[in-house]
Design an enzyme around this catalytic site. Structure first.
Site, mmCIF file in Angstrom:
data_model
loop_
_atom_site.group_PDB
_atom_site.id
_atom_site.type_symbol
_atom_site.label_atom_id
_atom_site.label_comp_id
_atom_site.label_asym_id
_atom_site.label_seq_id
_atom_site.Cartn_x
_atom_site.Cartn_y
_atom_site.Cartn_z
ATOM 1 N N GLU A 1 0.833 -1.216 0.000
ATOM 2 C CA GLU A 1 0.000 0.000 0.000
ATOM 3 C C GLU A 1 0.868 1.267 0.000
ATOM 4 O OE1 GLU A 1 -2.240 -1.705 3.374
ATOM 5 O OE2 GLU A 1 -4.049 -1.069 2.317
ATOM 6 N N GLU B 1 -3.858 -9.552 3.811
ATOM 7 C CA GLU B 1 -4.580 -9.242 5.056
ATOM 8 C C GLU B 1 -5.710 -10.222 5.331
ATOM 9 O OE1 GLU B 1 -3.576 -7.053 2.816
ATOM 10 O OE2 GLU B 1 -2.815 -5.238 3.795
#
Ligand code: 3H9
Length: 703
Positions: free
Chosen positions: A107, A127
């Site tokens: 990210e 995740e």
């Protein structure tokens, strides 16, 4: 210039290098986050800097948020804000990615204006494996570049992609030829020379070019999840957030992502999965590691070419090691080789490997009927028929054939390894390696440590597990070790419920509803009822006459109904189908057994079935701890997760119990004990923990 102890800024020829240095995986802890923000701000202030490169020292670009910080009070700056600072930098920013840029690390890269990757880099958003979603803009930034499908592929599988694939879908702009640092510098110079502008990802929209396709992708993923991920939070939240990326302004989408992330983080599901993440790394930490180093493991052998022996041989060959298979005669050896070849032939047929790959792998296989060929073997795994006499006969031959210092392992699932070890001249070299079927697929390896074995042999077994990419769990010697011993108890609890009024189909459904892929009676049909039947007959003489014994399984087996292989067990499998149908004849057998014992059937709710089944599991887990069969509760969790289908998002039975409250479990057991005090004897460990206000997590931490 050092920004924090984890991040520095250096400037050369107009390029500002923000360097992250937080071994081992550059996790984005508070000092790293603060350092990145400080580094970007310092680069903005420095008139010499015209372009910024974010890079990392060591083996990888950040592998994500620092998972050890989860559950503690969040410390500023938060990761989404760090990402925004990167994007808002008024000078162009390049991310130079190597190793495994995962989760928050990826990210960070997505928030830079340009991305270059080492050719061997892997990028991913794992995740979901922690019960979370990308919570630092991944769900909002990635779809703006790629559209819905590639973004959802990454987020819903959690599997990383190669740099080449990342370039193909647009999230990497350049792949480094040669050294990444040199290539990143050259790329920065090139962008400067071209006067390339900042390129904020939040303002990009090429991923939204075909909104009909985008919407269709969202709908189809949601429908699929209804079937595959029912009851789980994060997969659905991921789809919602990726949908929002296209429907809401960026800032609104970010708020939605943050709220969803915090909700997932607060859930028991993510607590369970985060526990599993650390637990599966902890199990390799054993007392013997401090006192010994592994012996060589260059040449391995397997005794027996049945399903288990062949599966173990495949696991060894898949790890790139040579294996010798020993069988008692040529015919059995031919069958053993065929069992091995069948595994690879199926992989060739499915296009997973080429015929040339298979030939290459089979080059590591050799077979013999002569134990003499074992003279130079470092470790042998016996996987012959599960009968003490047969095992001892094989061990006597191994004792003669193996060189001094060779490790002699047995794959027994129930037999007393101390007794096997005592039958040869070198019990200190004997250990249990309990593989799970199919041995080349199942991740769990119970390493069973008998009384006389040396620490060196124990660490050698753990080294073997590492090479075979298995998850090792250290177990002590007892009937069934950790997994099968606990299984025997919760299966008995299920049988009691079946006799008292729940049908096997209701029990299976309740266990599936909890999150298992299959219920216990489906598993029995898959494994073959004859195996358990033989064990029950073997143990009949030593069974406690006061213990309740349910005979339904015996009645079913007496009909020759052993499950899928006989097309009939608890279910009917018409024409070899794997989808079992309920069998009225089985229900009749159960009814007759109840009548014979004078039991008036009562109904069970799904919740009660689950409570009894898992309370029995946890209670026996405590007994296993009390006897030192498992080192810590987390070893039990990992055993049940990787060997028995316990849903990962519930963390394992002991973690699940902690989340339920140990007092709740103990009260249930005391309640059940009113009907059957012998079966439902609360484990002293459970009673002690409740009395002292402690839980399994405390035991895991050595408190
Ligand atoms: C996330 O990023 C959320 C964001 O979207 C939003 C936030 C707001 N943190 O596995 P290894 C430790 S969620 C802390 O043996 P390998 C690990 O416990 C995160 N510690 O090495 C071990 O410690 P020890 C998304 C971590 O080479 C040591 O590092 N990212 C973390 O076999 C070595 O690890 C992930 O889920 C971490 N993030 O594999 C990636 N990662 O030595 C998780 C590792 O004391 N990590 N540790 O036992 C991995 O998948 C593997 O560790 C990796 C390296 C592939 C990176």
């Amino acid at each position: 210039m050092q920004i924090t102890d984890k991040v520095s800024l250096s400037v050369q020829d107009g390029i500002g290098y923000v360097t992250i240095d937080n071994p081992p995986v550059n996790a984005l802890g508070q000092a790293v986050r603060q350092g990145i923000v400080g580094g970007i701000q310092a680069a903005e202030r420095d008139p010499e800097v015209r372009i910024v490169v974010i890079r990392a020292e060591g083996r990888t670009f950040p592998a994500g948020a620092d998972i050890t910080e989860f559950g503690k009070t969040p410390l500023e700056p938060f990761l989404p804000d760090v990402c925004q600072t990167i994007e808002d930098c008024f000078k162009p920013v390049i991310a130079a990615v190597h190793g495994t840029a995962l989760g928050g690390g990826f990210e960070i890269a997505l928030s830079a204006h340009y991305r270059i990757a080492d050719a061997r880099a892997k990028l991913g958003l794992p995740e979901i494996n922690l019960g979370l979603l990308p919570g630092a803009s991944g769900t909002q930034r990635m779809p703006r570049i790629t559209g819905a499908a590639p973004a959802l592929d990454l987020m819903l599988t959690g599997a990383p992609i190669s740099a080449a694939k990342a370039m193909e879908i647009g999230v990497i702009d350049e792949i480094a030829e040669g050294e990444l640092d040199d290539a990143a510098t050259a790329y920065a110079r090139d962008l400067l020379a071209r006067g390339a502008p900042r390129r904020p990802t939040s303002e990009r929209a090429e991923g939204f070019a075909d909104m009909a396709a985008y919407d269709a992708e969202i709908a189809s993923r949601r429908a699929k999840l209804e079937k595959t991920a029912k009851g789980q939070l994060s997969p659905f939240a991921i789809v919602d957030c990726v949908e929002a990326a296209a429907k809401l302004p960026f800032a609104e989408g970010m708020k939605k992502e943050r709220a969803a992330f915090m909700e997932c983080l607060a859930s028991d599901q993510s607590k369970g999965m985060i526990h599993a993440f650390f637990a599966e790394r902890q199990t390799a930490k054993i007392p013997e590691a401090a006192e010994a180093t592994p012996r060589p493991l260059d040449k391995l052998a397997v005794i027996g070419g049945g399903t288990m022996g062949a599966g173990i041989a495949v696991a060894i060959m898949d790890a790139g090691l040579p294996v010798v298979m020993i069988e008692r005669d040529q015919e059995s050896l031919d069958r053993g080789r065929a069992n091995v070849e069948k595994v690879y032939a199926r992989n060739v047929a499915k296009g997973r490997i080429t015929q040339a790959n298979m030939d290459n792998i089979m080059g590591r296989y050799s077979g013999s009927t002569d134990y003499g060929v074992l003279a130079d073997v470092d470790l042998v795994i016996e996987a012959v028929f599960e009968e003490m006499g047969v095992k001892k006969a094989v061990f006597a031959q191994l004792d003669t054939a193996m060189k001094p210092g060779a490790v002699i392992a047995t794959n027994t699932s129930y037999l007393d390894i101390d007794e096997i070890a005592a039958s040869i001249s070198r019990p200190e070299d004997v250990i249990g390696l309990h593989f799970f079927s199919p041995a080349n697929i199942m991740k769990l390896l119970e390493i069973v440590v008998p009384a006389k074995v040396t620490a060196e042999v124990v660490v050698t077994a753990f080294e073997l597990a590492r090479r075979l990419r298995k998850i090792p769990v250290r177990a002590g010697v007892c009937d069934g070790f950790i997994g099968n011993r606990i299984l025997a108890v919760y299966r008995t609890a299920a049988d009691h419920m079946m006799e008292d009024g729940a049908s096997p189909y209701e029990i299976d459904a309740a266990i599936r509803e909890f999150g298992y892929p299959m219920g216990p009676y489906q598993v029995s049909d898959l494994a073959g009822g004859d195996i358990g039947w033989a064990t029950r007959k073997r143990k009949a003489a030593t069974r406690d006459p006061n213990a309740r014994y349910v005979e339904i399984a015996d009645r079913i087996c007496e009909n020759g109904w052993f499950g899928q292989k006989t097309e009939r067990g608890y279910y009917i499998y018409a024409d070899g189908s794997r989808d079992g149908q309920e069998d009225p004849a089985v229900l009749k057998i159960i009814e007759d057994e109840r009548a014979r014992k004078g039991i008036t059937p009562r109904s069970f709710t799904t919740e009660e079935i689950q409570n009894r089944y898992f309370s029995a599991m946890v209670n026996e887990g405590c007994n296993v701890l009390a006897e030192g069969i498992a080192l810590r509760p987390l070893d039990i969790d990992v055993t049940l997760l990787y060997g028995y289908g316990f849903p990962r998002w519930r963390g394992g039975p002991m973690k699940w119990a902690d989340m339920q409250g140990l007092d709740v479990i103990l009260n249930r057991i005391r309640e059940y004990a009113k009907e059957d005090a012998l079966f439902w004897r609360p484990s002293p460990v459970l009673v002690k923990l409740v009395d002292e206000g402690r839980n399994f997590d405390d035991l895991n931490k050595g408190k």
